[in-house]
Scaffold this motif. Structure first.
Motif, PDB file in Angstrom:
ATOM      1  N   ASP A 117      50.744   8.167 -16.197  1.00 33.40           N
ATOM      2  CA  ASP A 117      51.320   8.050 -14.981  1.00 33.40           C
ATOM      3  C   ASP A 117      53.065   7.530 -15.264  1.00 33.40           C
ATOM      4  O   ASP A 117      53.960   7.795 -14.756  1.00 33.40           O
ATOM      5  CB  ASP A 117      51.049   7.235 -13.920  1.00 33.40           C
ATOM      6  CG  ASP A 117      49.550   8.433 -13.524  1.00 33.40           C
ATOM      7  OD1 ASP A 117      49.687   9.676 -13.993  1.00 33.40           O
ATOM      8  OD2 ASP A 117      48.570   7.769 -12.751  1.00 33.40           O
ATOM      9  N   VAL A 118      53.022   6.645 -15.963  1.00 37.28           N
ATOM     10  CA  VAL A 118      53.736   5.461 -16.788  1.00 37.28           C
ATOM     11  C   VAL A 118      54.977   5.781 -16.798  1.00 37.28           C
ATOM     12  O   VAL A 118      56.298   5.777 -16.964  1.00 37.28           O
ATOM     13  CB  VAL A 118      53.712   3.893 -17.203  1.00 37.28           C
ATOM     14  CG1 VAL A 118      54.775   3.215 -17.980  1.00 37.28           C
ATOM     15  CG2 VAL A 118      52.856   3.146 -16.137  1.00 37.28           C
ATOM     16  N   MET A 122      58.707   6.639 -16.166  1.00 36.91           N
ATOM     17  CA  MET A 122      59.598   6.300 -16.314  1.00 36.91           C
ATOM     18  C   MET A 122      61.242   7.347 -16.399  1.00 36.91           C
ATOM     19  O   MET A 122      62.543   7.488 -16.009  1.00 36.91           O
ATOM     20  CB  MET A 122      59.740   5.769 -17.991  1.00 36.91           C
ATOM     21  CG  MET A 122      58.545   4.719 -17.522  1.00 36.91           C
ATOM     22  SD  MET A 122      58.308   4.126 -19.517  1.00 36.91           S
ATOM     23  CE  MET A 122      60.448   2.860 -19.748  1.00 36.91           C
ATOM     24  N   VAL A 123      60.344   9.009 -16.437  1.00 37.77           N
ATOM     25  CA  VAL A 123      61.207   9.714 -17.023  1.00 37.77           C
ATOM     26  C   VAL A 123      62.275  10.049 -15.803  1.00 37.77           C
ATOM     27  O   VAL A 123      63.157  10.541 -15.466  1.00 37.77           O
ATOM     28  CB  VAL A 123      60.352  11.015 -17.175  1.00 37.77           C
ATOM     29  CG1 VAL A 123      61.077  12.587 -17.112  1.00 37.77           C
ATOM     30  CG2 VAL A 123      60.069  11.023 -19.152  1.00 37.77           C
ATOM     31  N   CYS A 130      59.793   2.452 -24.298  1.00 38.43           N
ATOM     32  CA  CYS A 130      60.208   2.235 -25.707  1.00 38.43           C
ATOM     33  C   CYS A 130      59.297   2.801 -26.404  1.00 38.43           C
ATOM     34  O   CYS A 130      58.251   3.541 -26.012  1.00 38.43           O
ATOM     35  CB  CYS A 130      59.242   0.882 -25.456  1.00 38.43           C
ATOM     36  SG  CYS A 130      59.778  -0.342 -24.359  1.00 38.43           S
ATOM     37  N   ALA A 131      59.417   2.385 -28.458  1.00 38.43           N
ATOM     38  CA  ALA A 131      58.944   3.272 -29.722  1.00 38.43           C
ATOM     39  C   ALA A 131      57.266   2.715 -29.402  1.00 38.43           C
ATOM     40  O   ALA A 131      57.525   1.475 -29.294  1.00 38.43           O
ATOM     41  CB  ALA A 131      59.561   2.617 -30.150  1.00 38.43           C
ATOM     42  N   ALA A 135      53.992   5.260 -34.127  1.00 35.44           N
ATOM     43  CA  ALA A 135      53.763   5.798 -34.284  1.00 35.44           C
ATOM     44  C   ALA A 135      55.553   5.805 -35.602  1.00 35.44           C
ATOM     45  O   ALA A 135      55.965   6.671 -36.788  1.00 35.44           O
ATOM     46  CB  ALA A 135      54.970   6.764 -33.872  1.00 35.44           C
ATOM     47  N   THR A 136      56.109   4.252 -35.810  1.00 34.96           N
ATOM     48  CA  THR A 136      56.661   4.293 -36.665  1.00 34.96           C
ATOM     49  C   THR A 136      56.557   3.050 -37.648  1.00 34.96           C
ATOM     50  O   THR A 136      57.439   2.913 -38.328  1.00 34.96           O
ATOM     51  CB  THR A 136      57.925   2.812 -35.613  1.00 34.96           C
ATOM     52  OG1 THR A 136      57.405   1.756 -35.139  1.00 34.96           O
ATOM     53  CG2 THR A 136      58.939   3.940 -33.994  1.00 34.96           C
ATOM     54  N   THR A 137      55.406   2.837 -38.220  1.00 34.52           N
ATOM     55  CA  THR A 137      55.179   2.687 -39.162  1.00 34.52           C
ATOM     56  C   THR A 137      54.464   2.939 -40.733  1.00 34.52           C
ATOM     57  O   THR A 137      55.163   4.415 -40.693  1.00 34.52           O
ATOM     58  CB  THR A 137      53.341   1.884 -39.318  1.00 34.52           C
ATOM     59  OG1 THR A 137      52.656   3.804 -38.690  1.00 34.52           O
ATOM     60  CG2 THR A 137      53.388   0.054 -38.359  1.00 34.52           C
ATOM     61  N   ALA A 138      55.352   2.019 -41.536  1.00 35.98           N
ATOM     62  CA  ALA A 138      56.306   3.172 -42.353  1.00 35.98           C
ATOM     63  C   ALA A 138      54.661   3.512 -43.530  1.00 35.98           C
ATOM     64  O   ALA A 138      53.684   2.975 -44.220  1.00 35.98           O
ATOM     65  CB  ALA A 138      56.641   2.603 -43.588  1.00 35.98           C
TER      66      ALA A 138
END
Length: 138
Positions: A117-118, A122-123, A130-131, A135-138
């Motif tokens: 829902d959020v 937002m869309v 926010c990222a 998902a952005t961990t190396a």
């Protein structure tokens, strides 16, 4: 072997091993110098303790299961008929775990809908989400 070596072999901390001893889960003999001495059976026992605790059992149930599994002389609680209700206690614990799983699944479903829902809102507002740090961990 001494407590540090047992800790290394089992992945338990020295503090944890001392706690297990306080709770009656380990009963190492001591040298004349008061050092605890462990053997390979204690390695297996500590691994069993850690597995049982990781399964969600409390210390009392761990003690009872170990006493039963290792055929030790331990005062097991009896019901009015003189039966040791270990199996009943374990079934009750399993029921409790099942209930917590249901509650967590319900919470997860609610949270999944909230996230969706959020994101949709937002869309609609033209906002960039926010990222996702996971998902952005190396």
């Amino acid at each position: 072997m001494l407590i540090g070596e047992l800790a290394e072999k089992t992945g338990a901390t020295v503090r944890m091993l001392r706690y297990y001893e306080q709770q009656g889960l380990l009963t190492p003999p001591r040298t004349a110098g008061r050092y605890r001495v462990y053997d390979d059976a204690d390695v297996a026992r500590v691994r069993s303790v850690r597995c049982l605790i990781a399964s969600g059992l409390n210390i009392k149930l761990v003690r009872l299961v170990l006493a039963y599994a290792f055929d030790q002389e331990v005062d097991l609680p009896e019901d009015d008929a003189g039966c040791v209700p270990l199996l009943l206690m374990l079934r009750d614990e399993l029921t409790s775990v099942d209930e917590r799983i249901v509650a967590l699944e319900t919470s997860r479903a609610h949270l999944t809908r909230l996230v969706s829902d959020v994101e949709r809102i937002m869309v609609e507002r033209g906002q960039a989400p926010c990222a996702d740090p996971a998902a952005t961990t190396a």
